[in-house]
Structure formats: structure tokens, C-alpha cells
Design a protein around this motif. Structure first.
Motif, PDB file in Angstrom:
ATOM      1  N   PHE A 164      64.304 -26.712  41.281  1.00 57.00           N
ATOM      2  CA  PHE A 164      63.105 -26.181  41.919  1.00 57.00           C
ATOM      3  C   PHE A 164      62.384 -25.281  40.920  1.00 57.00           C
ATOM      4  O   PHE A 164      63.005 -24.744  40.001  1.00 57.00           O
ATOM      5  N   PRO A 165      61.073 -25.084  41.073  1.00 55.02           N
ATOM      6  CA  PRO A 165      60.344 -24.223  40.131  1.00 55.02           C
ATOM      7  C   PRO A 165      60.812 -22.771  40.234  1.00 55.02           C
ATOM      8  O   PRO A 165      61.152 -22.286  41.326  1.00 55.02           O
ATOM      9  N   ASP A 172      60.616 -22.620  50.031  1.00 54.16           N
ATOM     10  CA  ASP A 172      60.974 -23.656  49.061  1.00 54.16           C
ATOM     11  C   ASP A 172      62.484 -23.645  48.795  1.00 54.16           C
ATOM     12  O   ASP A 172      63.117 -24.704  48.674  1.00 54.16           O
ATOM     13  N   MET A 173      63.036 -22.439  48.698  1.00 58.67           N
ATOM     14  CA  MET A 173      64.479 -22.321  48.459  1.00 58.67           C
ATOM     15  C   MET A 173      65.282 -22.862  49.628  1.00 58.67           C
ATOM     16  O   MET A 173      66.291 -23.557  49.444  1.00 58.67           O
ATOM     17  N   ASP A 174      64.867 -22.550  50.840  1.00 54.35           N
ATOM     18  CA  ASP A 174      65.548 -23.079  52.021  1.00 54.35           C
ATOM     19  C   ASP A 174      65.544 -24.603  51.992  1.00 54.35           C
ATOM     20  O   ASP A 174      66.559 -25.252  52.286  1.00 54.35           O
ATOM     21  N   ALA A 175      64.404 -25.181  51.631  1.00 59.79           N
ATOM     22  CA  ALA A 175      64.274 -26.636  51.613  1.00 59.79           C
ATOM     23  C   ALA A 175      65.167 -27.271  50.555  1.00 59.79           C
ATOM     24  O   ALA A 175      65.817 -28.297  50.802  1.00 59.79           O
ATOM     25  N   ILE A 176      65.230 -26.677  49.370  1.00 53.43           N
ATOM     26  CA  ILE A 176      66.028 -27.269  48.297  1.00 53.43           C
ATOM     27  C   ILE A 176      67.513 -27.140  48.592  1.00 53.43           C
ATOM     28  O   ILE A 176      68.311 -28.032  48.274  1.00 53.43           O
ATOM     29  N   PRO A 202      60.660 -21.420  28.234  1.00 55.79           N
ATOM     30  CA  PRO A 202      59.960 -20.330  27.547  1.00 55.79           C
ATOM     31  C   PRO A 202      58.780 -19.756  28.328  1.00 55.79           C
ATOM     32  O   PRO A 202      57.965 -19.044  27.761  1.00 55.79           O
ATOM     33  N   THR A 203      58.652 -20.077  29.605  1.00 57.80           N
ATOM     34  CA  THR A 203      57.423 -19.744  30.332  1.00 57.80           C
ATOM     35  C   THR A 203      57.382 -18.313  30.859  1.00 57.80           C
ATOM     36  O   THR A 203      56.323 -17.827  31.259  1.00 57.80           O
ATOM     37  N   ASN A 204      58.526 -17.644  30.905  1.00 58.98           N
ATOM     38  CA  ASN A 204      58.638 -16.278  31.433  1.00 58.98           C
ATOM     39  C   ASN A 204      58.449 -16.210  32.953  1.00 58.98           C
ATOM     40  O   ASN A 204      58.222 -15.134  33.503  1.00 58.98           O
ATOM     41  N   ALA A 205      58.543 -17.341  33.646  1.00 61.49           N
ATOM     42  CA  ALA A 205      58.455 -17.337  35.107  1.00 61.49           C
ATOM     43  C   ALA A 205      59.701 -16.664  35.695  1.00 61.49           C
ATOM     44  O   ALA A 205      60.827 -16.882  35.233  1.00 61.49           O
ATOM     45  N   LEU A 411      56.517 -28.347  33.870  1.00 66.87           N
ATOM     46  CA  LEU A 411      57.043 -26.988  33.710  1.00 66.87           C
ATOM     47  C   LEU A 411      56.110 -26.075  32.935  1.00 66.87           C
ATOM     48  O   LEU A 411      56.408 -24.897  32.755  1.00 66.87           O
ATOM     49  N   GLY A 412      54.994 -26.617  32.451  1.00 70.45           N
ATOM     50  CA  GLY A 412      54.044 -25.785  31.718  1.00 70.45           C
ATOM     51  C   GLY A 412      54.393 -25.556  30.271  1.00 70.45           C
ATOM     52  O   GLY A 412      53.889 -24.614  29.646  1.00 70.45           O
ATOM     53  N   ILE A 413      55.258 -26.404  29.706  1.00 70.82           N
ATOM     54  CA  ILE A 413      55.620 -26.288  28.288  1.00 70.82           C
ATOM     55  C   ILE A 413      54.641 -27.148  27.505  1.00 70.82           C
ATOM     56  O   ILE A 413      54.875 -28.331  27.240  1.00 70.82           O
ATOM     57  N   THR A 414      53.514 -26.554  27.162  1.00 68.60           N
ATOM     58  CA  THR A 414      52.388 -27.283  26.579  1.00 68.60           C
ATOM     59  C   THR A 414      52.412 -27.235  25.054  1.00 68.60           C
ATOM     60  O   THR A 414      53.133 -26.447  24.439  1.00 68.60           O
TER      61      THR A 414
END
Length: 441
Positions: A164-165, A172-176, A202-205, A411-414
């Protein structure tokens, strides 16, 4: 740290106990930075040596045959409580035990273990707790080698995963977790672990650890609850303490801030004895313990970890303040600039600092990012982070090259993402370096 005192009047060697550590004075609790100078070590057990010697030995002598039997009863699990004393350097050693004691101080962990690398710590953790047909729930992105281990290697032995992101909400956590339980039931296994990485590499999320703990407790009975493990390399031990927010197990690449001089590779795991017991047994079996010399070097580094991380964090704030408004910069993934919203809420609840590692989004793509990297003069073009020197790398083309393109995109790893780890140089010098490098873009 046990040793032998041959000065007893009986003439028989007697194993002495170390003196009790001083952790408070007159009711005043000592800070972790103070305890790093001597906690877990009694100089009188090592000929009065102020610093622990390096114990380069493969094995340790027993006081008697009966003592040897008792040690192995603890090592093999036939007797609860683990080893009592030193046996063999694949199991334990003085340098490693002192290091483990000091690592546990930062998060007030009940137990700690050290490993030959961050990945050997992660691998030993997963091997200890995951079985065939089990399901791992993990946040994303993870360090690329961790994703590879879960998705490509453990899957060969019948384990599976759902992810999950990192920014997921409680819903979202409950669903996963519900999805993971259904998968485990179909496969005849269990949900073995919730594995988090926060901030994500490396996104710092950031992951809301408190929300995940609540979700796990709602989804599972107490006797079936999987442990929550989290990689705390980016912010620990100074800027985040996940055990206080609901994690059961905390992992570190000790190569990074704890080591902090780019001259060693090691890993660490902290948590309760309940969860670390099986990991210790697995480490004993497969031999992933940290070596004595590396443990000794880490003891040296822990004495200055607060000073180094504080300076690096202050530098990062100054550098990011410069980069934020630069015309060649499209954006920054820096925790200190989070605005109102779920991520800022998680930061305020979980973190005591913004760290010194961040994502720089250069205007353009891979070509512009490469020109920037090649033009740097102070910052070194190298992977890793948390060292005394400033490092810069290109995750999409380096550390995360093996991640499929579609997953990198999700994941935003551009291609314009450059990961920066700020060191302890003069901030003005770093700003000058980034300014001239951006001019080359």
C-alpha cells in the motif's frame, strides 16, 4: 561483559559480573547522548581500558563442562532466557553485546541485535517470522533490495505480499489488512508481518504508524496479531522513535547515521524480547551477526551521533531554504516544508526533526539531473546517506534501477528526482556548490 578474574584466593577462575550502569543521578535521568560514553561497559573487566578493546576471538573458554552445557541450552532454546555469557562469535561477543546495549538506549528498547549489514538484518527478520503460504503487508516504496527480497526471493519459498502507499489513510490500511487476511486464509498461511519504511526511500513519504497499529489491533485477535516492523534508517535514532508510536520492531542500516562516517556496513534490530527472540535464534543459525571490529567502530560513532545528526539537520534546513525558490528546481521532498494535510499531521505526531536526506526534483528529466550531478564539486556522487559528507545520487538510474518502470512511476520515482544526503560541511559552501551545479542544468 563477562570476563575471568584469576585473583580469587581459591585459585579457581570465577566469572565476574560487570558493575551496574549509572542511568540516573539523584532522580535525574541521564540522556542517551551521555549514556553513549560508557553504558554497558565496565573498564575494570578489561584491565581498566577506558574504551572497550576489540575482542578478536572465534570462541570463548567455559569455566566448566556444566557451564558449557548451560550456555548451549540457552543458545539452542532448550532453556528459556538465551545465552548466559559468551560462547562463540557467531552467537555473541563483548563488542556486539555492548553495542546492542547502547542501541537499545535511544528508544528504550527491551532488546537489540546487530547484524553484518542492514539487508542481513532485514533478511534475518523476515526469515525468522515468515513461513510458507504466509502474507507480508508492506508500505511502498521500500528500499529496492528490500522489495526484491520480498517480491522475488521469499516468493520462491511460498510467501506472498500485498502493498500500500506510504501515505495511506486508516481506511486504506483497514482495506489492505482485510485483503491480506483473505489471501492468507486461501493459501493456508497467516498474515506474518506488517513491514513499513518511513520516511520511504527515496520519496520521503511518511507512514502513520499509530494508525497502522490501531488497524492491526482492530483486524486481529491479540494472539494472532502480526508484528509491525519499520525501517527507521532515515530519521533514527534522533528524529523518530517508532516503538513509542506502535511499532513492535525497529530496523536500521547502521551504515548510515549511527555509523555516520561511510567506513562500515552494519544493521540493527530493536524491540521486545517476544519478537526479537526468534530473530536471535535465526541469526545464531545463519551467522549474520556484526563482526567485532565493526561493532567497535560503531561504539565510537555512537558517541557523536547526536552532534553529527544535529549539524546535518541544521545544514539541510539551510540548503533546502535556498533550493526551494531556485528557478531550476521543480520541487523538494523535504519534511521540513510539509504544509497542512495528512503528511504534516503524521510528521507532527511522529517526528522531532526533518532529517537531512531529501528529494530534489530538477526541472527536466534524466539528462538535466545527470548534468547537475556531474557538476557537483563538494557533494560526492555516491549512493548511501547519513555520513559526514554530502552525497547525491539518482535513484531511478541507480538504487531503484531494478524496480519495474510502471512501479517507479506509481511510486513517484521519476527521472528528475535526485536524492540528497546533507553532511556536516559548512552550509554556505554546500549552497555555493548546489548553485553552480544547477547553473549547468
Amino acid at each position: 561483559m563477562p570476563t575471568i578474574d584469576n585473583n580469587e584466593l581459591t585459585g579457581a577462575p570465577v566469572r565476574r559480573k560487570p558493575k551496574q550502569d549509572v542511568t540516573e543521578i539523584g532522580g535525574h535521568p541521564l540522556s542517551p547522548s551521555t549514556l553513549m560514553m560508557g553504558y554497558g561497559y565496565d573498564p575494570m573487566l578489561s584491565e581498566g581500558s577506558l574504551k572497550p578493546p576489540i575482542f578478536l576471538t572465534s570462541t570463548f573458554a567455559f569455566e566448566s563442562a556444566a557451564a558449557g552445557k548451560r550456555h548451549f541450552e540457552g543458545i539452542t532454546g532448550k532453556r528459556p532466557g538465551g545465552a548466559e555469557g559468551l560462547v562463540y562469535s557467531r552467537f555473541n561477543g563483548p563488542n556486539q553485546e555492548i553495542l546492542e546495549a547502547r542501541l537499545g538506549v535511544w528508544e528504550k528498547a527491551e532488546d537489540a541485535l546487530v547484524f553484518s549489514s542492514g539487508m542481513s538484518a532485514i533478511a534475518t527478520l523476515l526469515l525468522a517470522h515468515v513461513s510458507m503460504n504466509d502474507v507480508i503487508v508492506h508500505s511502498g516504496p521500500l528500499y529496492a533490495a528490500t522489495e526484491t527480497l520480498i517480491a522475488r526471493i521469499l516468493s520462491r519459498f511460498g510467501a506472498s505480499y500485498v502493498d500500500f502507499p506510504a501515505e495511506a489513510s486508516r481506511a486504506d490500511m483497514d482495506a489492505i489488512l482485510a485483503r491480506a487476511k483473505e489471501m492468507a486464509e486461501r493459501q493456508g498461511g497467516k498474515v506474518a508481518m506488517v513491514y513499513l519504511e518511513s520516511p520511504a526511500n527515496p520519496t520521503n513519504a511518511l507512514v502513520d504508524v499509530q494508525a497502522m497499529r490501531a488497524a492491526v489491533e482492530a483486524a486481529f485477535d491479540a494472539d494472532a496479531r502480526p508484528p509491525i516492523a519499520i525501517d527507521n534508517t532515515f530519521l533514527g535514532p534522533l528524529w523518530s522513535a517508532p516503538l513509542r508510536h506502535g511499532a513492535d520492531i525497529v530496523l536500521y542500516s547502521l551504515t548510515k547515521y549511527a555509523g555516520g562516517h561511510s567506513d562500515l556496513v552494519a544493521g540493527g534490530v530493536l524491540g521486545s524480547k517476544q519478537w526479537l527472540g526468534p530473530i536471535r535464534m535465526m541469526r545464531n543459525t545463519i551467522g549474520t551477526i556484526c563482526d567485532p571490529n565493526t561493532a567497535w567502530m560503531l561504539l565510537r560513532s555512537l558517541e557523536t551521533v547526536e552532534l553529527r545528526m544535529t549539524r546535518a539537520g541544521e545544514n539541510a534546513e539551510k540548503v533546502c531554504a535556498f533550493l526551494r525558490d531556485h528557478p531550476k528546481v521543480e520541487g523538494l521532498g523535504y519534511l521540513g516544508f510539509l504544509k497542512d494535510g495528512p503528511q504534516k499531521d503524521v510528521f507532527d505526531r511522529h517526528c522531532t526533526g526533518a532529517g537531512s536526506t531529501f528529494s530534489l526534483f530538477v526541472k527536466g528529466g534524466e539528462a538535466e539531473s545527470f548534468r547537475f550531478l556531474d557538476a557537483l564539486r563538494i557533494a560526492k556522487l555516491a549512493v548511501s546517506l547519513g555520513g559526514t559528507e554530502t552525497l547525491a545520487s539518482h535513484p531511478a538510474a541507480m538504487t531503484h534501477l531494478s524496480v519495474p518502470d510502471e512501479r517507479k512511476k506509481a511510486l513517484g520515482i521519476t527521472d528528475n528526482l535526485v536524492r540528497i544526503s546533507i553532511g556536516i560541511e559548512a552550509a554556505d559552501d554546500l549552497i555555493a556548490d548546489f548553485d553552480q551545479a544547477l547553473a549547468a542544468v
